[in-house]
Design a protein around this motif. Structure first.
Motif, PDB file in Angstrom:
ATOM      1  N   ASN A   1      -0.536   8.629  10.295  1.00 41.81           N
ATOM      2  CA  ASN A   1       0.721   8.492  11.029  1.00 41.81           C
ATOM      3  C   ASN A   1       1.550   7.295  10.611  1.00 41.81           C
ATOM      4  O   ASN A   1       2.401   6.833  11.367  1.00 41.81           O
ATOM      5  CB  ASN A   1       0.471   8.432  12.552  1.00 41.81           C
ATOM      6  CG  ASN A   1      -0.184   9.685  13.070  1.00 41.81           C
ATOM      7  OD1 ASN A   1       0.092  10.781  12.590  1.00 41.81           O
ATOM      8  ND2 ASN A   1      -1.082   9.531  14.009  1.00 41.81           N
ATOM      9  N   CYS A   2       1.307   6.750   9.430  1.00 45.51           N
ATOM     10  CA  CYS A   2       2.098   5.638   8.920  1.00 45.51           C
ATOM     11  C   CYS A   2       3.167   6.227   8.007  1.00 45.51           C
ATOM     12  O   CYS A   2       2.867   7.017   7.114  1.00 45.51           O
ATOM     13  CB  CYS A   2       1.224   4.657   8.140  1.00 45.51           C
ATOM     14  SG  CYS A   2       2.161   3.268   7.482  1.00 45.51           S
ATOM     15  N   ARG A   3       4.400   5.859   8.251  1.00 41.59           N
ATOM     16  CA  ARG A   3       5.505   6.414   7.486  1.00 41.59           C
ATOM     17  C   ARG A   3       6.172   5.275   6.709  1.00 41.59           C
ATOM     18  O   ARG A   3       6.558   4.265   7.278  1.00 41.59           O
ATOM     19  CB  ARG A   3       6.507   7.055   8.433  1.00 41.59           C
ATOM     20  CG  ARG A   3       7.630   7.775   7.747  1.00 41.59           C
ATOM     21  CD  ARG A   3       8.506   8.481   8.772  1.00 41.59           C
ATOM     22  NE  ARG A   3       9.035   7.568   9.779  1.00 41.59           N
ATOM     23  CZ  ARG A   3      10.132   6.846   9.648  1.00 41.59           C
ATOM     24  NH1 ARG A   3      10.814   6.881   8.528  1.00 41.59           N
ATOM     25  NH2 ARG A   3      10.550   6.066  10.631  1.00 41.59           N
ATOM     26  N   SER A   4       6.285   5.417   5.428  1.00 39.14           N
ATOM     27  CA  SER A   4       6.939   4.431   4.598  1.00 39.14           C
ATOM     28  C   SER A   4       8.448   4.561   4.735  1.00 39.14           C
ATOM     29  O   SER A   4       8.983   5.666   4.772  1.00 39.14           O
ATOM     30  CB  SER A   4       6.537   4.626   3.136  1.00 39.14           C
ATOM     31  OG  SER A   4       7.122   3.658   2.323  1.00 39.14           O
ATOM     32  N   PRO A   5       9.162   3.427   4.838  1.00 36.95           N
ATOM     33  CA  PRO A   5      10.615   3.499   4.974  1.00 36.95           C
ATOM     34  C   PRO A   5      11.279   3.942   3.682  1.00 36.95           C
ATOM     35  O   PRO A   5      10.654   3.951   2.626  1.00 36.95           O
ATOM     36  CB  PRO A   5      11.001   2.058   5.308  1.00 36.95           C
ATOM     37  CG  PRO A   5       9.938   1.241   4.674  1.00 36.95           C
ATOM     38  CD  PRO A   5       8.676   2.069   4.773  1.00 36.95           C
TER      39      PRO A   5
ATOM     40  N   LEU B   1       5.139  -0.691  -3.330  1.00 32.22           N
ATOM     41  CA  LEU B   1       3.748  -0.313  -3.603  1.00 32.22           C
ATOM     42  C   LEU B   1       2.886  -0.485  -2.360  1.00 32.22           C
ATOM     43  O   LEU B   1       2.068   0.377  -2.034  1.00 32.22           O
ATOM     44  CB  LEU B   1       3.184  -1.163  -4.745  1.00 32.22           C
ATOM     45  CG  LEU B   1       3.787  -0.923  -6.119  1.00 32.22           C
ATOM     46  CD1 LEU B   1       3.275  -1.972  -7.102  1.00 32.22           C
ATOM     47  CD2 LEU B   1       3.442   0.467  -6.601  1.00 32.22           C
ATOM     48  N   TRP B   2       3.074  -1.602  -1.634  1.00 35.24           N
ATOM     49  CA  TRP B   2       2.283  -1.873  -0.437  1.00 35.24           C
ATOM     50  C   TRP B   2       2.552  -0.831   0.645  1.00 35.24           C
ATOM     51  O   TRP B   2       1.630  -0.321   1.267  1.00 35.24           O
ATOM     52  CB  TRP B   2       2.599  -3.278   0.068  1.00 35.24           C
ATOM     53  CG  TRP B   2       1.792  -3.688   1.245  1.00 35.24           C
ATOM     54  CD1 TRP B   2       0.485  -4.066   1.253  1.00 35.24           C
ATOM     55  CD2 TRP B   2       2.231  -3.743   2.598  1.00 35.24           C
ATOM     56  NE1 TRP B   2       0.092  -4.371   2.531  1.00 35.24           N
ATOM     57  CE2 TRP B   2       1.149  -4.182   3.376  1.00 35.24           C
ATOM     58  CE3 TRP B   2       3.446  -3.477   3.223  1.00 35.24           C
ATOM     59  CZ2 TRP B   2       1.242  -4.353   4.747  1.00 35.24           C
ATOM     60  CZ3 TRP B   2       3.538  -3.650   4.595  1.00 35.24           C
ATOM     61  CH2 TRP B   2       2.445  -4.077   5.338  1.00 35.24           C
ATOM     62  N   CYS B   3       3.830  -0.498   0.856  1.00 38.46           N
ATOM     63  CA  CYS B   3       4.175   0.511   1.867  1.00 38.46           C
ATOM     64  C   CYS B   3       3.620   1.882   1.481  1.00 38.46           C
ATOM     65  O   CYS B   3       3.146   2.630   2.347  1.00 38.46           O
ATOM     66  CB  CYS B   3       5.684   0.580   2.067  1.00 38.46           C
ATOM     67  SG  CYS B   3       6.357  -0.846   2.936  1.00 38.46           S
ATOM     68  N   ALA B   4       3.669   2.208   0.206  1.00 43.92           N
ATOM     69  CA  ALA B   4       3.129   3.505  -0.229  1.00 43.92           C
ATOM     70  C   ALA B   4       1.618   3.561  -0.010  1.00 43.92           C
ATOM     71  O   ALA B   4       1.086   4.581   0.443  1.00 43.92           O
ATOM     72  CB  ALA B   4       3.457   3.739  -1.699  1.00 43.92           C
TER      73      ALA B   4
END
Length: 83
Positions: free
Chosen positions: A76-80, A65-68
């Motif tokens: 430019n932030c990409r979730s793994p 949830l935090w990464c999303a």
């Protein structure tokens, strides 16, 4: 007082931890390649990346949830990929 005792016990036990890691590395050479992760020295962190440590099922769920939310809020932030 309790902190000093804890620190002393930690320092006295660290050689045992290292011996255990060495024993496992001898049995499985691939195990030794990830020692840095076991000592929080990072793993595959790319330039500008953030290391997120999640062990339990609940922490992994919250990490997703935090990464999303970071991916949607930061350009430019990409979730793994889910792990």
């Amino acid at each position: 007082m309790a902190r000093r005792l804890y620190t002393l016990l930690f320092c006295l036990c660290m050689p045992l931890v290292l011996l255990r890691l060495l024993y496992r590395a001898i049995k499985a050479p691939a195990y030794a390649r990830r020692w840095s992760e076991r000592f929080a020295l990072g793993g595959d962190v790319r330039a500008g990346g953030i290391w997120v440590h999640a062990v339990s099922v609940a922490k992994v769920s919250l990490r997703r949830l935090w990464c999303a939310s970071c991916s949607s809020a930061i350009p430019n932030c990409r979730s793994p990929s889910p792990a």
